[in-house]
Every structure is written in structure tokens, then in C-alpha cells.
Design an enzyme around this catalytic site. Structure first.
Site, PDB file in Angstrom:
ATOM      1  N   PHE A  36       0.522  -1.024  -0.099  1.00  0.00           N
ATOM      2  CA  PHE A  36      -0.014  -0.241   0.041  1.00  0.00           C
ATOM      3  C   PHE A  36       0.866   1.520   0.234  1.00  0.00           C
ATOM      4  O   PHE A  36       1.980   1.125   0.975  1.00  0.00           O
ATOM      5  CB  PHE A  36      -0.509   0.133   1.083  1.00  0.00           C
ATOM      6  CG  PHE A  36      -1.639  -0.926   1.412  1.00  0.00           C
ATOM      7  CD1 PHE A  36      -3.276  -1.434   1.402  1.00  0.00           C
ATOM      8  CD2 PHE A  36      -1.395  -2.190   2.290  1.00  0.00           C
ATOM      9  CE1 PHE A  36      -4.187  -1.979   1.310  1.00  0.00           C
ATOM     10  CE2 PHE A  36      -2.689  -3.465   2.674  1.00  0.00           C
ATOM     11  CZ  PHE A  36      -3.870  -2.913   1.967  1.00  0.00           C
ATOM     12  N   ASP A  37       0.463   2.453  -0.663  1.00  0.00           N
ATOM     13  CA  ASP A  37       0.824   3.891  -0.333  1.00  0.00           C
ATOM     14  C   ASP A  37       0.049   3.863   0.708  1.00  0.00           C
ATOM     15  O   ASP A  37      -0.421   3.260   0.678  1.00  0.00           O
ATOM     16  CB  ASP A  37       0.796   4.631  -1.697  1.00  0.00           C
ATOM     17  CG  ASP A  37       1.083   5.658  -1.296  1.00  0.00           C
ATOM     18  OD1 ASP A  37       1.985   5.556  -1.330  1.00  0.00           O
ATOM     19  OD2 ASP A  37      -0.088   6.611  -2.119  1.00  0.00           O
TER      20      ASP A  37
END
Length: 302
Positions: A162-163
Site C-alpha cells: 500500500f501507498d
């Protein structure tokens, strides 16, 4: 072992993310729905090749091993703009590949996103950007996957990356950076280091994934591994760490890249899928791993 009474992780996917339907989709765009429907009926016994999300789906469903059929740990739901008639080829391919997908919605050309929330989906993956935006507005974590060949699997584990900003967290940091530059962003994050970030569109999905992950033994042999892959650098790391601690969320790995291209790091991690709000970062990653664009936050406002 995972709690048999716990709610399953529910992932809704479009047919074009699960299987390679690009040839027939091109026909639909060129000649219309009637030609498309005839083509699908003529080829309904021809098996479809895996699409971009196929390896992810196989690993997700693999987490049900040992669970009773009536209480799966993960459920995958098919959401399709096909009709049930033209979708028969999709069902045949699902059965051939041994995918335990029991629920589906075929909208026959209408937007299918209204059915995502009643199904209780924690995540929606589609190639249709409008459906993804609509799902996000309805409060469901969603991402657009660009059609591509299914990526090579590098690990037996399910690996999700995930960012941070505008995905797991809100876009506060990105707004400060765009308005005042990197120096203003660094000063803002130092001043707010002890103040947890607000949740972004993937907060709920991360919670659901964490509950599933936490039910398995911790360690290198765990069936799920997660990573935060962010452009943030020191000292902007502290607020992220304290926020995840406040939420009670465990991410196995955290990469603070300070603006470096994310693609090579995601390949090294072996991500089955990566979520980011930046189209630039998606382009950097999508040739190496499956990458989902999250059209949320200031980076996606016209």
C-alpha cells in the site's frame, strides 16, 4: 487457526480483472453489444486466459484451506457488466480453474457498483474507472487495474503493498506538500508527529485484512505479508508509525523511499498487488506487479 465465526474478507472483482477479455471488449467497442453477445455465445466453451487479478484471487481463495465451506475466511464475488447469458463463458472458465466463486452480479451493461455495498465488499477491483470512483464515493475501498497479462508469482504468500497518503491515510500530507513544497511538508509532519493521521479510503480494507492476518501465526511462514511503500522519508516516518500503532494495525514491512521510483522495490517485495493514488507510481509499478490506481485525494482532482 482463524476464528470460524469471524466475518470473511470480501473482495469484489470485475470479470475483466479476473480473465483476459480484451479481444471481446475491443469487439464490443468497435461493433456494439449485439456483436459482442454473439461472439461470447459462439465461444462460451473456449476457456478464458487469466487476467491481471487472477493470481491474487487464487491466493485469496487459497486462504480458505481447512475452513468449512459454509464459513470461508475469504469470499470473492464477481461483479460484471455482462448479462448472465454472455457471462456463461466466464462461469465455465471459473469452474475450469477451480475457483470457489459462489456469488455474482451481472448488470447487462448498467453500472454494477450499486451491488458492491449490499454484498458487504471490503474491496472492489475493476478496469472501469467510473465504477471504481462510484464505489469509493459509497465508502468501499476500490482501485482501477489496467488490463495486462497476469504477473508472475514470486512467493507462495499473499503479498499486498500500500501507498500511505490518500490510500491508507487521508491526503492531508499531499495537500500540504502541493501548497507549500517539501520543506513545508517536513515541518508540518514534525509538528504533527504525535497526532494520528485520519484514515483514507483503504482504512476499512486494511482493518479487515489485518483481522484475517492476525488470526494466522506471525512469522516468515505466515500466509499473508503486507508492506507500506511510501514516498515519505525521515523525519516524516514518525507520524506514520505512531498512527498505525494507534490503530492497532501491523504492517510487516515499511519502505520509506524519499521519492525513489516504487516499481523496483515492489518487485523486490514480490507484491501480488500494489495500491497507490498516483498514476505516475502506477505506471512505474504496473510492468512489474499488478497495480491498482486509487482515484482519491488532491492528486486526482481536476
Amino acid at each position: 487457526m482463524p476464528d470460524a465465526n469471524a466475518d470473511p474478507l470480501i473482495v469484489a472483482i470485475s470479470s475483466r480483472t479476473l480473465f483476459d477479455l480484451e479481444d471481446s471488449h475491443t469487439l464490443f467497442e468497435a461493433e456494439g453489444i449485439d456483436a459482442y453477445a454473439e461472439y461470447q455465445r459462439e465461444h462460451e466453451d473456449d476457456l478464458l486466459s487469466p487476467g491481471i487479478a487472477f493470481p491474487l484471487v487464487r491466493k485469496l481463495l487459497g486462504l480458505n484451506e481447512g475452513a468449512p465451506p459454509e464459513a470461508p475466511r475469504v469470499e470473492v464475488i464477481l461483479i460484471s457488466r455482462n448479462s448472465a447469458d454472455t457471462g456463461l463463458r466466464i462461469f465455465n472458465s471459473i469452474e475450469h480453474h477451480g475457483l470457489s466463486i459462489r456469488r455474482a452480479a451481472f448488470s447487462n451493461g448498467a453500472p454494477p457498483f450499486p451491488y458492491i455495498k449490499p454484498f458487504g465488499a471490503d474491496l472492489f477491483l475493476s478496469t472501469h474507472a467510473e465504477d471504481v470512483r462510484s464505489a469509493l464515493l459509497a465508502g468501499v475501498a476500490a482501485a482501477t487495474l489496467l488490463p495486462a497479462c497476469a504477473p508472475q508469482q514470486r512467493h507462495d504468500q499473499l503479498r499486498i503493498a500500500f501507498d500511505g497518503d490518500a490510500v491508507i491515510f487521508d491526503d492531508e500530507g499531499e495537500r500540504v506538500s502541493r501548497e507549500g513544497g517539501l520543506a513545508a511538508f517536513a515541518a508540518h509532519e514534525r509538528a504533527k508527529a504525535g497526532e494520528p493521521l485520519s484514515g483514507g479510503p483503504f482504512r476499512g480494507f486494511l482493518d479487515a485484512l489485518h483481522r484475517l492476518q492476525a488470526a494466522f501465526p506471525v512469522g516468515q511462514s505466515a500466509p499473508i505479508r503486507t508492506a507500506l511503500v511510501t514516498a515519505r522519508s525521515i523525519p516524516a516516518h514518525e507520524r506514520v508509525i505512531r498512527t498505525l500503532r494507534e490503530w492497532g494495525i501491523r504492517l510487516d514491512e515499511a519502505l520509506f523511499l524519499g521519492g525513489r521510483d516504487k516499481g523496483p522495490f515492489l518487485e523486490a517485495f514480490g507484491a501480488d498487488i500494489f495500491f497507490d493514488d498516483s498514476e505516475h507510481n502506477i505506471e512505474s509499478a504496473r510492468g512489474l506487479v499488478a497495480a491498482g490506481h486509487v482515484p482519491h485525494g488532491i492528486a486526482n482532482r481536476s
